[in-house]
Design a protein around this motif. Structure first.
Motif, short mmCIF file in Angstrom:
data_model
loop_
_atom_site.label_atom_id
_atom_site.label_comp_id
_atom_site.label_asym_id
_atom_site.label_seq_id
_atom_site.Cartn_x
_atom_site.Cartn_y
_atom_site.Cartn_z
N ASP A 92 0.89 -1.15 -0.01
CA ASP A 92 -0.12 0.17 -0.05
C ASP A 92 1.02 1.20 0.06
OD1 ASP A 92 -2.50 -1.13 -0.19
OD2 ASP A 92 -3.24 -0.72 1.81
N ALA A 93 1.93 1.30 0.78
CA ALA A 93 2.64 2.43 1.04
C ALA A 93 3.44 2.52 -0.45
CB ALA A 93 3.79 2.19 1.94
N ALA A 104 3.72 6.11 -5.16
CA ALA A 104 3.79 6.09 -6.90
C ALA A 104 2.70 7.01 -7.55
CB ALA A 104 4.13 4.59 -7.38
N THR A 105 1.41 6.82 -6.85
CA THR A 105 0.41 7.29 -7.58
C THR A 105 -0.28 8.35 -6.68
OG1 THR A 105 -1.22 5.57 -6.37
CG2 THR A 105 -0.19 4.81 -8.62
N SER A 106 -0.06 8.44 -5.29
CA SER A 106 -0.92 9.60 -4.49
C SER A 106 -2.32 9.27 -4.44
CB SER A 106 -0.67 10.83 -4.72
OG SER A 106 0.79 11.14 -4.66
N ASP A 107 -2.49 7.79 -5.02
CA ASP A 107 -4.25 7.55 -5.20
C ASP A 107 -4.49 6.60 -3.90
OD1 ASP A 107 -6.58 6.86 -5.86
OD2 ASP A 107 -6.16 6.04 -7.81
N VAL A 108 -5.70 7.07 -3.29
CA VAL A 108 -6.10 6.46 -2.12
C VAL A 108 -6.95 5.46 -2.65
CG1 VAL A 108 -7.30 6.39 0.11
CG2 VAL A 108 -5.93 8.46 -0.72
N ASN A 109 -7.61 5.48 -3.47
CA ASN A 109 -8.71 4.44 -3.82
C ASN A 109 -8.60 3.06 -3.81
OD1 ASN A 109 -10.84 6.42 -4.04
ND2 ASN A 109 -9.93 7.31 -5.96
N HIS A 110 -7.09 2.53 -4.42
CA HIS A 110 -7.06 1.33 -4.56
C HIS A 110 -6.08 0.67 -3.43
CE1 HIS A 110 -8.35 1.28 -8.66
NE2 HIS A 110 -7.65 2.36 -8.85
#
Length: 337
Positions: A261-262, A267-273
């Motif tokens: 997760d970290a 890499a993406t700053s995306d929380v959704n996944h």
């Protein structure tokens, strides 16, 4: 309920068995191969019930006398071969419960079905005894061998059986099953699905386990503050896992999901996944403190720790080396008190 529609995933196996039922081309022996808790017994029970069902179509109907007997595990023509020794299915088990029984015609059905769970535990002598029945089975006999390790079975056994290999169930299907069938909350279902890696039985066990919630809380507590802990505090925290029923490997898997997760967030700053998205503040700190290479090193160290534990390396040594690696790669400095 226990029909084909209740089997989660495993579309190829369902299709094969339903085609066999509709065409009437039933093999004398099947091997269902899949990891522990993946649903082999459930599939075998559904197929056995369908074979004995009194209806012409839509088998198993789950309503006729035969189906009701099967559902209560009380069917006179469905035999579950049991073994007294936990790690061995002996030649006596096979002879007394299967070989010596196959010659007796069915009591109330057209078939007699034998379900051998943990077939990989059959001794060579037991397999050779079974082979005699497989070579010349009475026309009414169907044998279902369930195994977590198909390679443990003799080639001569394999050649006389239809081998059906279980496949990992998708996370989406696992999550849907947990949410709809067990009414597990969405967030918890997602964690359990990610953790179970396609094993529906393991996902179900985790979702209903109080221990899993405790272990998850312990693991996350350690991972959030590890950079500020000394060695004794870390070892004490890890030892707590032994108090729970879950294996240390499950604890390590929780850690691995945390660092994946970290890495994904970094890499993406995306929380959704993210699996642990409810812990986003702590995950953000983990991602900020560590480099890409550092997080990858931690994930590798977790895999190494699992292999060392498999090789029976001293538990405390393995965990100390692992925690040293985690601290070193997450911006912390190990303090020995």
């Amino acid at each position: 309920m226990a029909g084909f529609q209740d089997i989660v995933g495993q579309e190829q196996i369902k299709e094969h068995l339903q085609n066999a039922l509709s065409s009437g081309k039933i093999s004398h022996a099947y091997i269902i191969n899949g990891e522990k808790s993946s649903g082999k017994e459930f599939i075998a029970n559904v197929f056995a019930m369908a074979l004995q069902c009194e209806k012409e179509e839509g088998r198993p109907c789950q309503e006729c006398r035969s189906c009701r007997q099967a559902l209560s595990e009380n069917h006179p023509d469905i035999t579950r071969v049991v073994h007294e020794k936990p790690n061995t299915v002996s030649v006596d088990d096979i002879r007394s419960q299967l070989n010596n029984d196959v010659g007796i015609k069915p009591y109330s059905s057209s078939r007699k079905i034998y379900i051998v769970n943990e077939a990989e535990k059959m001794t060579v002598q037991a397999q050779n005894a079974l082979l005699k029945t497989l070579e010349e089975p009475p026309e009414y006999v169907v044998i279902l061998l369930l195994t977590a390790n198909v390679d443990a079975l003799l080639p001569t056994i394999l050649s006389r059986c239809v081998v059906l290999n279980m496949k990992p169930v998708t996370d989406r299907q696992v999550k849907e099953y947990l949410c709809t069938t067990l009414q597990v909350p969405d967030y918890k279902a997602e964690v359990c699905a990610a953790f179970a890696r396609g094993n529906i039985g393991k996902a179900k066990a985790l979702a209903t386990s109080e221990d899993f919630e405790k272990v998850k809380a312990e693991a996350l507590s350690l991972l959030k503050y590890i950079q500020d802990m000394d060695l004794n505090e870390i070892v004490t925290a890890v030892k707590k896992i032994v108090e729970y029923k879950l294996e240390i490997k499950d604890y390590l898997d929780i850690c691995a999901i945390w660092y994946r997760d970290a890495l994904l967030f970094k890499a993406t700053s995306d929380v959704n996944h993210l699996i642990f998205r409810e812990e986003i503040q702590a995950l953000r700190k983990t991602a900020q403190r560590s480099s890409y290479e550092g997080i990858e090193n931690i994930i590798k160290a977790l895999d190494t720790a699992k292999r060392r534990l498999d090789a029976n390396v001293n538990f405390e040594l393995v965990m100390e080396l692992l925690m040293l690696s985690i601290q070193e790669n997450s911006g912390g400095t190990l303090r020995v008190s």
